[in-house]
Design a protein around this motif. Sequence first.
Motif, PDB file in Angstrom:
ATOM      1  N   GLN A  40       0.658  -1.404  -0.149  1.00 34.29           N
ATOM      2  CA  GLN A  40       0.529  -0.006   0.764  1.00 34.29           C
ATOM      3  C   GLN A  40       0.918   1.186  -0.176  1.00 34.29           C
ATOM      4  N   VAL A  41       2.185   1.508   0.844  1.00 32.57           N
ATOM      5  CA  VAL A  41       2.568   2.555   0.741  1.00 32.57           C
ATOM      6  C   VAL A  41       3.063   2.785  -0.791  1.00 32.57           C
ATOM      7  N   ARG A  42       3.754   1.646  -1.544  1.00 30.71           N
ATOM      8  CA  ARG A  42       4.638   1.710  -2.960  1.00 30.71           C
ATOM      9  C   ARG A  42       2.868   2.389  -4.050  1.00 30.71           C
ATOM     10  N   ALA A  43       2.577   2.053  -3.344  1.00 35.93           N
ATOM     11  CA  ALA A  43       1.203   2.008  -4.220  1.00 35.93           C
ATOM     12  C   ALA A  43       0.584   3.930  -3.434  1.00 35.93           C
ATOM     13  N   ALA A  44       0.564   3.913  -2.744  1.00 40.06           N
ATOM     14  CA  ALA A  44       0.503   5.633  -2.090  1.00 40.06           C
ATOM     15  C   ALA A  44       1.502   6.125  -3.424  1.00 40.06           C
ATOM     16  N   LEU A  74       5.962  -1.974  10.820  1.00 45.97           N
ATOM     17  CA  LEU A  74       5.035  -1.236   9.702  1.00 45.97           C
ATOM     18  C   LEU A  74       6.741  -0.573   9.237  1.00 45.97           C
ATOM     19  N   VAL A  75       7.888   0.185  10.151  1.00 46.20           N
ATOM     20  CA  VAL A  75       8.340   1.198  10.073  1.00 46.20           C
ATOM     21  C   VAL A  75       9.499   0.145   8.860  1.00 46.20           C
ATOM     22  N   GLU A  80      12.214   0.193   3.572  1.00 47.01           N
ATOM     23  CA  GLU A  80      11.549  -0.614   2.412  1.00 47.01           C
ATOM     24  C   GLU A  80      11.275  -0.100   0.829  1.00 47.01           C
ATOM     25  N   ALA A  81      10.220   0.384   1.277  1.00 50.58           N
ATOM     26  CA  ALA A  81       9.176   0.229   0.360  1.00 50.58           C
ATOM     27  C   ALA A  81       9.493   2.175  -0.506  1.00 50.58           C
ATOM     28  N   ILE A  82       9.921   3.162   0.533  1.00 52.14           N
ATOM     29  CA  ILE A  82      10.009   4.044   0.059  1.00 52.14           C
ATOM     30  C   ILE A  82      11.808   3.873  -0.565  1.00 52.14           C
ATOM     31  N   ALA A  84      12.562   1.488  -2.382  1.00 53.32           N
ATOM     32  CA  ALA A  84      12.410   0.952  -3.940  1.00 53.32           C
ATOM     33  C   ALA A  84      11.853   2.147  -4.414  1.00 53.32           C
ATOM     34  N   TRP A  85      11.191   2.638  -3.870  1.00 56.89           N
ATOM     35  CA  TRP A  85      10.016   3.738  -5.194  1.00 56.89           C
ATOM     36  C   TRP A  85      11.618   4.669  -5.033  1.00 56.89           C
ATOM     37  N   ASN A  86      12.483   5.492  -4.661  1.00 57.15           N
ATOM     38  CA  ASN A  86      13.160   6.765  -4.382  1.00 57.15           C
ATOM     39  C   ASN A  86      14.413   5.870  -5.344  1.00 57.15           C
ATOM     40  N   LYS A  87      14.477   4.320  -5.685  1.00 57.32           N
ATOM     41  CA  LYS A  87      15.656   3.749  -6.738  1.00 57.32           C
ATOM     42  C   LYS A  87      14.447   4.076  -8.056  1.00 57.32           C
TER      43      LYS A  87
END
Length: 98
Positions: A40-44, A74-75, A80-82, A84-87
Amino acid sequence: MIRSLFAEVWDRDVLSIRDRRLLIIGVIAAYGAADVWGLQVRAALDNGELTPEELRETLVMLAPYAGYPRVAPLVGACEEAINAWNKASDGQESLQED
């Protein structure tokens, strides 16, 4: 059922997609479901609904309500999602520069 859950519910016009995402991540935090949290973080992030700072802040807000033991895992999933998104974002920028 899948169509009803994902298409008809998400397409309703009373709540914004961002509001819906916040509600969902609140429920996910209450369950302590780190794997689903990361999705959900990655989708957001991908959809521009929430920034990394806003996502981190949701964890600060949720911890005392959902419980620290449920939110603590969740932290890591959030970071991890942030990351991956940044990369992925950096890769997109370098492709656009070429």
